[in-house]
Scaffold this motif. Structure first.
Motif, PDB file in Angstrom:
ATOM      1  N   CYS A 234       0.838  -1.205   0.000  1.00 24.96           N
ATOM      2  CA  CYS A 234       0.000   0.000   0.000  1.00 24.96           C
ATOM      3  C   CYS A 234       0.870   1.252   0.000  1.00 24.96           C
ATOM      4  O   CYS A 234       0.608   2.204  -0.734  1.00 24.96           O
ATOM      5  CB  CYS A 234      -0.926   0.005   1.216  1.00 24.96           C
ATOM      6  N   VAL A 235       1.909   1.229   0.815  1.00 22.19           N
ATOM      7  CA  VAL A 235       2.841   2.360   0.866  1.00 22.19           C
ATOM      8  C   VAL A 235       3.479   2.557  -0.512  1.00 22.19           C
ATOM      9  O   VAL A 235       3.598   3.682  -0.996  1.00 22.19           O
ATOM     10  CB  VAL A 235       3.912   2.126   1.959  1.00 22.19           C
ATOM     11  N   LYS A 236       3.842   1.461  -1.161  1.00 23.23           N
ATOM     12  CA  LYS A 236       4.452   1.520  -2.491  1.00 23.23           C
ATOM     13  C   LYS A 236       3.480   2.124  -3.514  1.00 23.23           C
ATOM     14  O   LYS A 236       3.869   2.968  -4.328  1.00 23.23           O
ATOM     15  CB  LYS A 236       4.874   0.118  -2.930  1.00 23.23           C
ATOM     16  N   ALA A 237       2.225   1.709  -3.464  1.00 22.48           N
ATOM     17  CA  ALA A 237       1.229   2.226  -4.408  1.00 22.48           C
ATOM     18  C   ALA A 237       1.013   3.720  -4.205  1.00 22.48           C
ATOM     19  O   ALA A 237       0.958   4.489  -5.175  1.00 22.48           O
ATOM     20  CB  ALA A 237      -0.087   1.475  -4.256  1.00 22.48           C
ATOM     21  N   LYS A 238       0.923   4.159  -2.952  1.00 29.34           N
ATOM     22  CA  LYS A 238       0.721   5.586  -2.669  1.00 29.34           C
ATOM     23  C   LYS A 238       1.948   6.393  -3.095  1.00 29.34           C
ATOM     24  O   LYS A 238       1.810   7.495  -3.638  1.00 29.34           O
ATOM     25  CB  LYS A 238       0.389   5.792  -1.195  1.00 29.34           C
ATOM     26  N   ALA A 239       3.141   5.842  -2.914  1.00 29.62           N
ATOM     27  CA  ALA A 239       4.359   6.537  -3.344  1.00 29.62           C
ATOM     28  C   ALA A 239       4.417   6.633  -4.868  1.00 29.62           C
ATOM     29  O   ALA A 239       4.817   7.668  -5.412  1.00 29.62           O
ATOM     30  CB  ALA A 239       5.594   5.820  -2.803  1.00 29.62           C
ATOM     31  N   SER A 240       4.016   5.583  -5.560  1.00 29.49           N
ATOM     32  CA  SER A 240       3.991   5.609  -7.016  1.00 29.49           C
ATOM     33  C   SER A 240       3.015   6.666  -7.518  1.00 29.49           C
ATOM     34  O   SER A 240       3.316   7.405  -8.467  1.00 29.49           O
ATOM     35  CB  SER A 240       3.596   4.239  -7.583  1.00 29.49           C
ATOM     36  N   LEU A 241       1.862   6.749  -6.889  1.00 33.20           N
ATOM     37  CA  LEU A 241       0.890   7.780  -7.259  1.00 33.20           C
ATOM     38  C   LEU A 241       1.453   9.176  -7.016  1.00 33.20           C
ATOM     39  O   LEU A 241       1.340  10.062  -7.872  1.00 33.20           O
ATOM     40  CB  LEU A 241      -0.406   7.602  -6.466  1.00 33.20           C
ATOM     41  N   ALA A 242       2.053   9.365  -5.855  1.00 35.10           N
ATOM     42  CA  ALA A 242       2.616  10.683  -5.533  1.00 35.10           C
ATOM     43  C   ALA A 242       3.688  11.069  -6.539  1.00 35.10           C
ATOM     44  O   ALA A 242       3.734  12.214  -7.007  1.00 35.10           O
ATOM     45  CB  ALA A 242       3.182  10.680  -4.114  1.00 35.10           C
ATOM     46  N   GLN A 243       4.542  10.125  -6.914  1.00 29.01           N
ATOM     47  CA  GLN A 243       5.602  10.407  -7.874  1.00 29.01           C
ATOM     48  C   GLN A 243       5.023  10.734  -9.251  1.00 29.01           C
ATOM     49  O   GLN A 243       5.436  11.685  -9.905  1.00 29.01           O
ATOM     50  CB  GLN A 243       6.571   9.238  -7.965  1.00 29.01           C
ATOM     51  N   ALA A 244       4.040   9.967  -9.682  1.00 29.47           N
ATOM     52  CA  ALA A 244       3.426  10.205 -10.991  1.00 29.47           C
ATOM     53  C   ALA A 244       2.729  11.562 -11.018  1.00 29.47           C
ATOM     54  O   ALA A 244       2.864  12.320 -11.981  1.00 29.47           O
ATOM     55  CB  ALA A 244       2.435   9.093 -11.319  1.00 29.47           C
ATOM     56  N   LEU A 245       2.020  11.899  -9.968  1.00 27.41           N
ATOM     57  CA  LEU A 245       1.290  13.160  -9.930  1.00 27.41           C
ATOM     58  C   LEU A 245       2.209  14.360  -9.782  1.00 27.41           C
ATOM     59  O   LEU A 245       1.847  15.470 -10.167  1.00 27.41           O
ATOM     60  CB  LEU A 245       0.232  13.146  -8.840  1.00 27.41           C
ATOM     61  N   SER A 246       3.418  14.149  -9.276  1.00 28.22           N
ATOM     62  CA  SER A 246       4.363  15.259  -9.150  1.00 28.22           C
ATOM     63  C   SER A 246       4.805  15.777 -10.517  1.00 28.22           C
ATOM     64  O   SER A 246       5.322  16.879 -10.628  1.00 28.22           O
ATOM     65  CB  SER A 246       5.577  14.854  -8.318  1.00 28.22           C
ATOM     66  N   THR A 247       4.561  14.989 -11.568  1.00 27.85           N
ATOM     67  CA  THR A 247       4.925  15.398 -12.917  1.00 27.85           C
ATOM     68  C   THR A 247       3.832  16.218 -13.599  1.00 27.85           C
ATOM     69  O   THR A 247       4.055  16.750 -14.680  1.00 27.85           O
ATOM     70  CB  THR A 247       5.247  14.178 -13.802  1.00 27.85           C
ATOM     71  N   LEU A 248       2.671  16.296 -12.970  1.00 31.04           N
ATOM     72  CA  LEU A 248       1.540  17.005 -13.578  1.00 31.04           C
ATOM     73  C   LEU A 248       1.438  18.425 -13.046  1.00 31.04           C
ATOM     74  O   LEU A 248       1.662  18.672 -11.866  1.00 31.04           O
ATOM     75  CB  LEU A 248       0.234  16.260 -13.289  1.00 31.04           C
ATOM     76  N   GLU A 249       1.076  19.351 -13.903  1.00 32.63           N
ATOM     77  CA  GLU A 249       0.967  20.747 -13.499  1.00 32.63           C
ATOM     78  C   GLU A 249      -0.360  21.062 -12.823  1.00 32.63           C
ATOM     79  O   GLU A 249      -0.418  21.835 -11.883  1.00 32.63           O
ATOM     80  CB  GLU A 249       1.143  21.660 -14.715  1.00 32.63           C
ATOM     81  N   ASN A 250      -1.448  20.490 -13.302  1.00 36.46           N
ATOM     82  CA  ASN A 250      -2.773  20.879 -12.838  1.00 36.46           C
ATOM     83  C   ASN A 250      -3.429  19.884 -11.891  1.00 36.46           C
ATOM     84  O   ASN A 250      -4.596  20.043 -11.547  1.00 36.46           O
ATOM     85  CB  ASN A 250      -3.694  21.114 -14.035  1.00 36.46           C
ATOM     86  N   VAL A 251      -2.705  18.841 -11.501  1.00 36.93           N
ATOM     87  CA  VAL A 251      -3.273  17.804 -10.638  1.00 36.93           C
ATOM     88  C   VAL A 251      -2.290  17.536  -9.514  1.00 36.93           C
ATOM     89  O   VAL A 251      -1.106  17.300  -9.760  1.00 36.93           O
ATOM     90  CB  VAL A 251      -3.526  16.495 -11.424  1.00 36.93           C
ATOM     91  N   SER A 252      -2.781  17.564  -8.278  1.00 35.25           N
ATOM     92  CA  SER A 252      -1.900  17.252  -7.155  1.00 35.25           C
ATOM     93  C   SER A 252      -2.408  16.011  -6.427  1.00 35.25           C
ATOM     94  O   SER A 252      -3.594  15.681  -6.481  1.00 35.25           O
ATOM     95  CB  SER A 252      -1.834  18.427  -6.175  1.00 35.25           C
ATOM     96  N   TYR A 253      -1.508  15.375  -5.734  1.00 34.13           N
ATOM     97  CA  TYR A 253      -1.859  14.188  -4.951  1.00 34.13           C
ATOM     98  C   TYR A 253      -2.949  14.534  -3.937  1.00 34.13           C
ATOM     99  O   TYR A 253      -3.921  13.804  -3.795  1.00 34.13           O
ATOM    100  CB  TYR A 253      -0.607  13.646  -4.241  1.00 34.13           C
ATOM    101  N   ASP A 254      -2.793  15.668  -3.262  1.00 33.53           N
ATOM    102  CA  ASP A 254      -3.738  16.048  -2.209  1.00 33.53           C
ATOM    103  C   ASP A 254      -5.150  16.273  -2.725  1.00 33.53           C
ATOM    104  O   ASP A 254      -6.117  16.008  -2.009  1.00 33.53           O
ATOM    105  CB  ASP A 254      -3.253  17.304  -1.478  1.00 33.53           C
ATOM    106  N   THR A 255      -5.289  16.751  -3.940  1.00 36.79           N
ATOM    107  CA  THR A 255      -6.627  17.024  -4.465  1.00 36.79           C
ATOM    108  C   THR A 255      -7.191  15.874  -5.286  1.00 36.79           C
ATOM    109  O   THR A 255      -8.402  15.736  -5.382  1.00 36.79           O
ATOM    110  CB  THR A 255      -6.644  18.304  -5.321  1.00 36.79           C
ATOM    111  N   ALA A 256      -6.336  15.060  -5.886  1.00 34.29           N
ATOM    112  CA  ALA A 256      -6.816  14.008  -6.786  1.00 34.29           C
ATOM    113  C   ALA A 256      -6.988  12.648  -6.123  1.00 34.29           C
ATOM    114  O   ALA A 256      -7.774  11.831  -6.589  1.00 34.29           O
ATOM    115  CB  ALA A 256      -5.864  13.863  -7.969  1.00 34.29           C
ATOM    116  N   VAL A 257      -6.260  12.401  -5.036  1.00 32.16           N
ATOM    117  CA  VAL A 257      -6.230  11.056  -4.451  1.00 32.16           C
ATOM    118  C   VAL A 257      -6.975  11.015  -3.122  1.00 32.16           C
ATOM    119  O   VAL A 257      -6.697  11.807  -2.226  1.00 32.16           O
ATOM    120  CB  VAL A 257      -4.775  10.572  -4.252  1.00 32.16           C
ATOM    121  N   THR A 258      -7.907  10.099  -3.042  1.00 29.85           N
ATOM    122  CA  THR A 258      -8.608   9.822  -1.796  1.00 29.85           C
ATOM    123  C   THR A 258      -8.115   8.469  -1.296  1.00 29.85           C
ATOM    124  O   THR A 258      -8.190   7.475  -2.022  1.00 29.85           O
ATOM    125  CB  THR A 258     -10.132   9.774  -2.014  1.00 29.85           C
TER     126      THR A 258
END
Length: 113
Positions: A26-50
């Motif tokens: 689970c930690v790995k999946a959340k880290a992968s999401l955070a890393q992928a979203l860090s590349t996006l300009e208009n989408v952040s982990y805090d707003t896109a991921v529940t």
């Protein structure tokens, strides 16, 4: 009740992670999401991921059973992007490594705008 809550969470959020706080996958999946979203300009982990931490909820076992009924997978993490099941820890990491995860999240976020 649990099935309805799970269905609503999946339908109403760009990304939903059904997780347990102590699970290394689970930690790995959340880290992968955070890393992928860090590349996006208009989408952040805090707003896109529940994140639904099943071990922190009294209804966690019922929610996990409801999620398993939706995905066909009994273990966590279970990640849904744009309403679709994309897999667990290794699946999310693979999508992140080949650049598909950020595109999936960006597309899902744009469709919700």
């Amino acid at each position: 009740m649990a099935s309805q809550l799970v269905s609503s969470a999946i339908a109403d959020n760009t990304v939903v992670v059904f997780s347990k706080t102590y699970c290394p996958y689970c930690v790995k999946a959340k880290a992968s999401l955070a890393q992928a979203l860090s590349t996006l300009e208009n989408v952040s982990y805090d707003t896109a991921v529940t994140v639904v931490e099943l071990d922190k909820r009294p209804d966690g076992p019922a929610l996990q059973a409801a999620v398993a009924a939706k995905s066909g997978v009994r273990t966590v993490p279970q990640v849904f992007v744009g309403g679709a099941f994309v897999g667990g820890g290794d699946d999310v990491a693979a999508l992140q490594c080949n650049g598909k995860l950020a595109k999936m999240v960006a597309t899902a976020a744009a469709s919700r705008s």
